[in-house]
Design a protein around this motif. Structure first.
Motif, mmCIF file in Angstrom:
data_model
loop_
_atom_site.group_PDB
_atom_site.id
_atom_site.type_symbol
_atom_site.label_atom_id
_atom_site.label_comp_id
_atom_site.label_asym_id
_atom_site.label_seq_id
_atom_site.Cartn_x
_atom_site.Cartn_y
_atom_site.Cartn_z
ATOM 1 N N TYR A 39 11.978 -6.668 5.353
ATOM 2 C CA TYR A 39 12.907 -5.630 5.776
ATOM 3 C C TYR A 39 12.237 -4.511 6.566
ATOM 4 O O TYR A 39 12.924 -3.746 7.254
ATOM 5 C CB TYR A 39 13.664 -5.067 4.566
ATOM 6 N N VAL A 40 10.930 -4.406 6.482
ATOM 7 C CA VAL A 40 10.212 -3.534 7.408
ATOM 8 C C VAL A 40 10.418 -4.028 8.841
ATOM 9 O O VAL A 40 10.562 -3.241 9.784
ATOM 10 C CB VAL A 40 8.704 -3.503 7.064
ATOM 11 N N LEU A 41 10.459 -5.348 9.001
ATOM 12 C CA LEU A 41 10.542 -5.968 10.325
ATOM 13 C C LEU A 41 11.969 -6.214 10.801
ATOM 14 O O LEU A 41 12.221 -6.281 12.003
ATOM 15 C CB LEU A 41 9.794 -7.307 10.312
ATOM 16 N N TRP A 141 10.167 -15.916 15.502
ATOM 17 C CA TRP A 141 9.197 -15.956 14.398
ATOM 18 C C TRP A 141 9.782 -15.395 13.113
ATOM 19 O O TRP A 141 9.670 -15.999 12.053
ATOM 20 C CB TRP A 141 7.940 -15.167 14.785
ATOM 21 N N ILE A 142 10.407 -14.217 13.180
ATOM 22 C CA ILE A 142 10.879 -13.571 11.957
ATOM 23 C C ILE A 142 12.022 -14.357 11.324
ATOM 24 O O ILE A 142 12.187 -14.369 10.100
ATOM 25 C CB ILE A 142 11.300 -12.104 12.203
ATOM 26 N N THR A 143 12.803 -15.053 12.139
ATOM 27 C CA THR A 143 13.878 -15.874 11.586
ATOM 28 C C THR A 143 13.304 -17.043 10.801
ATOM 29 O O THR A 143 13.778 -17.368 9.700
ATOM 30 C CB THR A 143 14.784 -16.382 12.719
ATOM 31 N N VAL A 144 12.276 -17.674 11.344
ATOM 32 C CA VAL A 144 11.592 -18.753 10.628
ATOM 33 C C VAL A 144 10.924 -18.206 9.374
ATOM 34 O O VAL A 144 11.016 -18.790 8.288
ATOM 35 C CB VAL A 144 10.554 -19.427 11.549
ATOM 36 N N PHE A 145 10.273 -17.077 9.491
ATOM 37 C CA PHE A 145 9.590 -16.457 8.354
ATOM 38 C C PHE A 145 10.554 -16.175 7.211
ATOM 39 O O PHE A 145 10.293 -16.516 6.058
ATOM 40 C CB PHE A 145 8.932 -15.145 8.812
ATOM 41 N N ASN A 146 11.684 -15.561 7.526
ATOM 42 C CA ASN A 146 12.645 -15.202 6.487
ATOM 43 C C ASN A 146 13.109 -16.420 5.705
ATOM 44 O O ASN A 146 13.136 -16.412 4.465
ATOM 45 C CB ASN A 146 13.846 -14.500 7.122
ATOM 46 N N LEU A 147 13.450 -17.483 6.411
ATOM 47 C CA LEU A 147 13.995 -18.659 5.733
ATOM 48 C C LEU A 147 12.940 -19.389 4.913
ATOM 49 O O LEU A 147 13.158 -19.711 3.742
ATOM 50 C CB LEU A 147 14.632 -19.597 6.757
#
Length: 454
Positions: A39-41, A141-147
Motif C-alpha cells: 500500500y506504500v506503492l 510489476w506491482i500488479t504481479v507482485f500484489n497477486l
C-alpha cells in the motif's frame, strides 16, 4: 455493557489467541509488513495509471508504434495495461508451477520475496533517473507482485493453521494486514511530496525484507504441525505437473465455483476502478495530487475493513461459518450498484468503492481462504495461485473491455450491468457453499478426492 467493557473483552480474546497460538504474532508481523509494503506503492500505481502524461507511462517506441497505426495509446491506457498483465500472468504461471513443484517451501517462499525486493531497487533507479516508460513497467510489476505475494501468504497460512483455527484467527490476521494497509497510504501521503516517488520504493523494499524474516520464523511452526498430524511435509518438493493448478480448477466443481466467484467479484471491482480513474484524471493535474487522492481513498477502505475485522469477522465465522461472509458482500454490492445506476454521482462512486473493497477484504477473502485449510497442498499452492493470478487477471481483462463498451452508453449502463454481475456473484457463492459442505470437517480429516493428502 459499555464500549470500554466491549473493547476490554475483545482485547482479552486477542491475548488469549496469542497465548494459544505462538505463530500468530509472526503471522501478524508478516501480513502487516506485506500489505504495508504494497500500500506504500499502490497510490503510485494509481497515479501513474491516471496520469495525463502518456510518455510517463509508455515507452516512446510503443507510443509511436500505435500512433503510426492511428491509435492514440492514451485513450486505451487501462485496456492496454490489463491486457499486458494477463499475458504476463499466463507466462508466469508455468514458472511459478515449476518453482513450487521442484523446490521445497523453505526455498520458493523466500525466493519469491527476494525477487520482488531486487526489482524494487531497480525501480528506484528508474524513477530516480526519470526513465521513459517507467510507469508501464511499474504498473505491470506491482500488479504481479500484489497477486503472487498475497496468494503465497495465504497458502502458507493454510500450512500452519487448521480449519477451526482459521475461523478463529484469520479475522485477526486480516486485521494485522489492514493495519499495515492503513500505514502504507499514510507513509505515502506524508512522504511522497517531500522525498519523491523513487524513495518510496526503498520504503517498500525494507518492509518486504521483514517478511522474509517472518517466513523463516514461521516455517518451524508449519514443520511442527505437519509432523504432529502426519501431513505431507512442505520441506519436500511438492512434485506434480507444472500446470496442475489450472487443470484442478477445470476438473473440480468446488474450485470451478470458487474461480467463478472470484471472476465476478473482480468484474465488480474493475467496473468501479475504471470510473475511479476517470474521476481522478479529470480532477487532479499532477501525479503527486492523484497519489494523495488515492491514498485517502485507501485510508477510508482500510479503516472500514479494520473495524469489520475486529468487531465482526471472527464472531461471524466462528459462530455461523463462512456462509454469511460470502453472501453479505454480494447483497451489499447489489444495493450499492442499484443506487449508482440511478444516480452515478462521483462521490457516490467513491463511497460504493470503499464499501465494496472493505467487504471483500474483511469478509469474502478470509472466508474463501478458510476453504483452503481443508484441502491438499497442491490445491492450495497451485490451484489457489492459478485462481488468484491467471484467472483473476483474465477477469480483469474481460471486464476492462466490457467497461470500455458499456461506458459509451453512460455510467448508468455500467452500473446497471454491475447489478446483474453482483446477482450472479451471489448465486456463485451459494453454489460454492454447497460444494464446501462436501469437504472434510477439518484439515486433519480424510483428503479431498483428487487432491494430495493434506
Amino acid at each position: 455493557m459499555t464500549a470500554a467493557d466491549t473493547a476490554s473483552t475483545r482485547l482479552g480474546r486477542l491475548r488469549s489467541a496469542l497465548a494459544e497460538s505462538p505463530p500468530l504474532l509472526w503471522s501478524f508481523a508478516y501480513f502487516f509488513c506485506l500489505l504495508s509494503g504494497y500500500y506504500v506503492l499502490r497510490p503510485v500505481r494509481e497515479a501513474m495509471s491516471a496520469s495525463r502524461d502518456v510518455e510517463a507511462i509508455f515507452p516512446p517506441a510503443l507510443i509511436t508504434f500505435f500512433a503510426d497505426r492511428g491509435v492514440a495509446l492514451g485513450e486505451f491506457t487501462l485496456q492496454f495495461i490489463f491486457t499486458a498483465v494477463f499475458v504476463i500472468m499466463l507466462l508466469l504461471q508455468p514458472v511459478y508451477g515449476w518453482l513450487v513443484s521442484r523446490f521445497p517451501r523453505r526455498v520458493f517462499l523466500p525466493a519469491i520475496y527476494v525477487f520482488f525486493i531486487v526489482t524494487l531497487l531497480l525501480f528506484y533507479a528508474m524513477f530516480d533517473s526519470g526513465v521513459a516508460g517507467r510507469g508501464l513497467a511499474f504498473i505491470l510489476w506491482i500488479t504481479v507482485f500484489n497477486l503472487f505475494a498475497v496468494a503465497v501468504f495465504w497458502s502458507f497460512m493454510a500450512d500452519i493453521y487448521s480449519n477451526a483455527e482459521a475461523r478463529r484467527y484469520y479475522g485477526y490476521i486480516g486485521a494485522a494486514g489492514t493495519l499495515g494497509a492503513f500505514l502504507g497510504p499514510v507513509l505515502t501521503h506524508t512522504l511522497v511530496e517531500r522525498v519523491g516517488i523513487a524513495n518510496i520504493m526503498l520504503v517498500s523494499a525494507a518492509l518486504l525484507t521483514v517478511c522474509v524474516v517472518c517466513i523463516a520464523r514461521l516455517r518451524q511452526y508449519a514443520v511442527a504441525r505437519e509432523a504432529e498430524r502426519g501431513l505431507a511435509s512442505g520441506e519436500k518438493p511438492m512434485g506434480g505437473q507444472i500446470l496442475a493448478g489450472l487443470k484442478l480448477v477445470a476438473s473440480e466443481p468446488l474450485l470451478r465455483w470458487l474461480a467463478l466467484l472470484v471472476v465476478l467479484g473482480v468484474g465488480i471491482g474493475t467496473l468501479l476502478y475504471n470510473e475511479q480513474n476517470r474521476i481522478a484524471r479529470i480532477a487532479f493535474a499532477t501525479d503527486e495530487e492523484r497519489a494523495k487522492f488515492f491514498s485517502a481513498l485507501d485510508l477510508a477502505v482500510n479503516s472500514l475493513t479494520l473495524v469489520v475485522q475486529l468487531l465482526v469477522t471472527r464472531a461471524l465465522m466462528s459462530r455461523f461459518g463462512i456462509a454469511p461472509a460470502l453472501l453479505i458482500p454480494g447483497v451489499a454490492i447489489i444495493l450499492g450498484f442499484s443506487i449508482l445506476a440511478a444516480s452515478p454521482l462521483p462521490m457516490l462512486v467513491a463511497v460504493v468503492q470503499v464499501f465494496t473493497r472493505a467487504s471483500e477484504f474483511s469478509l469474502a477473502k478470509p472466508a474463501r481462504e478458510t476453504i483452503y485449510t481443508r484441502v491438499g497442498r497442491e490445491w492450495r499452492y497451485k490451484a489457489g495461485a492459478a485462481i488468484d493470478t491467471v484467472i483473476y487477471r483474465g477477469a480483469d481483462l474481460t471486464f476492462v473491455w466490457l467497461h470500455k463498451f458499456l461506458s459509451a452508453f453512460g455510467s448508468s449502463a455500467v452500473f446497471g450491468f454491475g447489478v446483474l454481475v453482483a446477482g450472479m456473484m451471489t448465486f456463485s457463492a451459494l453454489q460454492l457453499l454447497r460444494q464446501e459442505k462436501k469437504l472434510p470437517g477439518t484439515r486433519e480429516a480424510a483428503p479431498v478426492a483428487g487432491a494430495e493428502p493434506a
